[in-house]
Design a protein around this motif. Structure first.
Motif, PDB file in Angstrom:
ATOM      1  N   ASP A 191       0.806  -1.220   0.000  1.00  0.00           N
ATOM      2  CA  ASP A 191       0.000   0.000   0.000  1.00  0.00           C
ATOM      3  C   ASP A 191       0.840   1.270   0.000  1.00  0.00           C
ATOM      4  OD1 ASP A 191      -2.627  -0.478  -0.490  1.00  0.00           O
ATOM      5  OD2 ASP A 191      -3.218  -0.709   1.600  1.00  0.00           O
ATOM      6  N   THR A 192       2.134   1.132  -0.262  1.00  0.00           N
ATOM      7  CA  THR A 192       3.008   2.285  -0.445  1.00  0.00           C
ATOM      8  C   THR A 192       3.564   2.282  -1.861  1.00  0.00           C
ATOM      9  OG1 THR A 192       3.607   2.366   1.903  1.00  0.00           O
ATOM     10  CG2 THR A 192       5.098   3.457   0.350  1.00  0.00           C
ATOM     11  N   LEU A 193       4.299   1.247  -2.221  1.00  0.00           N
ATOM     12  CA  LEU A 193       4.815   1.139  -3.580  1.00  0.00           C
ATOM     13  C   LEU A 193       3.809   0.511  -4.541  1.00  0.00           C
ATOM     14  CD1 LEU A 193       8.521   0.083  -2.900  1.00  0.00           C
ATOM     15  CD2 LEU A 193       7.711   2.276  -3.789  1.00  0.00           C
ATOM     16  N   LYS A 211       1.290  -4.621  -9.836  1.00  0.00           N
ATOM     17  CA  LYS A 211       2.042  -3.546 -10.489  1.00  0.00           C
ATOM     18  C   LYS A 211       2.281  -2.415  -9.499  1.00  0.00           C
ATOM     19  CE  LYS A 211       0.187  -4.367 -15.147  1.00  0.00           C
ATOM     20  NZ  LYS A 211      -0.577  -3.781 -16.277  1.00  0.00           N
ATOM     21  N   LEU A 212       3.356  -1.688  -9.714  1.00  0.00           N
ATOM     22  CA  LEU A 212       3.667  -0.525  -8.895  1.00  0.00           C
ATOM     23  C   LEU A 212       2.611   0.560  -9.078  1.00  0.00           C
ATOM     24  CD1 LEU A 212       7.473  -0.252  -9.672  1.00  0.00           C
ATOM     25  CD2 LEU A 212       6.499  -0.861  -7.444  1.00  0.00           C
ATOM     26  N   HIS A 213       2.483   1.413  -8.044  1.00  0.00           N
ATOM     27  CA  HIS A 213       1.632   2.599  -8.183  1.00  0.00           C
ATOM     28  C   HIS A 213       2.138   3.474  -9.323  1.00  0.00           C
ATOM     29  CE1 HIS A 213      -1.222   2.401  -4.948  1.00  0.00           C
ATOM     30  NE2 HIS A 213      -0.306   2.284  -4.020  1.00  0.00           N
ATOM     31  N   GLU A 214       1.230   4.229  -9.913  1.00  0.00           N
ATOM     32  CA  GLU A 214       1.599   5.176 -10.956  1.00  0.00           C
ATOM     33  C   GLU A 214       2.697   6.110 -10.450  1.00  0.00           C
ATOM     34  OE1 GLU A 214      -0.414   8.774 -13.623  1.00  0.00           O
ATOM     35  OE2 GLU A 214      -1.693   7.462 -12.399  1.00  0.00           O
ATOM     36  N   LEU A 263       7.445  -7.238  -8.837  1.00  0.00           N
ATOM     37  CA  LEU A 263       7.492  -5.809  -9.134  1.00  0.00           C
ATOM     38  C   LEU A 263       8.814  -5.394  -9.784  1.00  0.00           C
ATOM     39  CD1 LEU A 263       5.917  -4.522  -5.797  1.00  0.00           C
ATOM     40  CD2 LEU A 263       4.818  -4.505  -8.048  1.00  0.00           C
ATOM     41  N   LYS A 264       9.801  -6.307  -9.755  1.00  0.00           N
ATOM     42  CA  LYS A 264      11.123  -6.059 -10.366  1.00  0.00           C
ATOM     43  C   LYS A 264      11.807  -4.835  -9.760  1.00  0.00           C
ATOM     44  CE  LYS A 264      10.001  -8.219 -14.827  1.00  0.00           C
ATOM     45  NZ  LYS A 264       8.732  -8.833 -14.404  1.00  0.00           N
TER      46      LYS A 264
END
Length: 217
Positions: free
Chosen positions: A16-18, A89-92, A126-127
């Protein structure tokens, strides 16, 4: 906008951060429903979602009961959930921030609670492994937040530098940073967050932003 270049060292939380933690939950339920369909020819995905939306405290037992599956299946579902390779997936804006900080040689660290394999599967999907100097996962280090051990380990390496922790959970994320004199940035993610907020929680971090993409560098 908050400029991360105002700090010498950047430390991130993971869930919930990245990235949106709810995406991990949905990925797990999709993985489990596919397993169940292959083994028992029953479509359970919508039942998982129904239980999730109803905030059922025992989603696995509910799904098993609704579809008359063997009760012994629960322990296998739990393990499969924890150890599946997630579709997340990462956040925008997150990958751009990580790449820019890396290019500027800004030290970055990750501190996250959870099981070692589970969290590392998320990180791998997420790499993002190569962006961090070190990754601290609670099961691996032996303590969970708000215990300060992982934060202190970073502080020892960067004792005369300004450090900021970017995280989301006011119940545990910002206690140790405050004790150590770090700055903190909270991410609200109001529409997708797993951990609810109250008005008092806003005092936990030095600054709150609505979404990750409000960070700059």
């Amino acid at each position: 906008m908050v400029n991360l270049l105002d700090y010498d060292v950047i430390v991130f939380d993971l869930d919930d951060t990245l990235f949106p933690e709810m995406d991990y939950v949905l990925s797990g339920y999709k993985f489990l429903s596919d397993l169940i369909e292959k083994s028992y020819s029953k479509n359970t995905y919508q039942t998982f979602i129904k239980a999730l939306n109803a905030k059922n405290p025992d989603v696995f037992s509910y799904v098993i009961a609704e579809h008359k599956l063997p009760e012994t299946l629960k322990k296998h579902l739990i393990l499969a959930y924890r150890y599946h390779t997630p579709n997340i997936k990462l956040h925008e804006g997150a990958i751009s921030i990580l790449e820019k900080l890396k290019s500027k040689n800004i030290p970055m660290y990750l501190i996250t609670d959870g099981r070692g394999i589970t969290q590392r599967l998320k990180i791998s999907s997420l790499k993002i492994e190569t962006f961090f100097e070190s990754i601290f996962i609670s099961e691996e280090v032996g303590v969970e937040k708000p215990e300060p051990d992982s934060f202190i380990a970073i502080q020892r390496t960067h004792s005369n530098e300004t450090i900021v922790y970017v995280a989301d959970n006011p119940k545990k994320d910002f206690i140790a940073p405050k004790q150590l004199g770090w700055s903190s940035i909270g991410i609200l993610n109001k529409d997708t967050r797993v951990h609810p907020l109250t008005s008092n929680d806003i005092q936990a971090a030095n600054v709150w932003i609505d979404e990750f993409k409000e960070l700059t560098c």
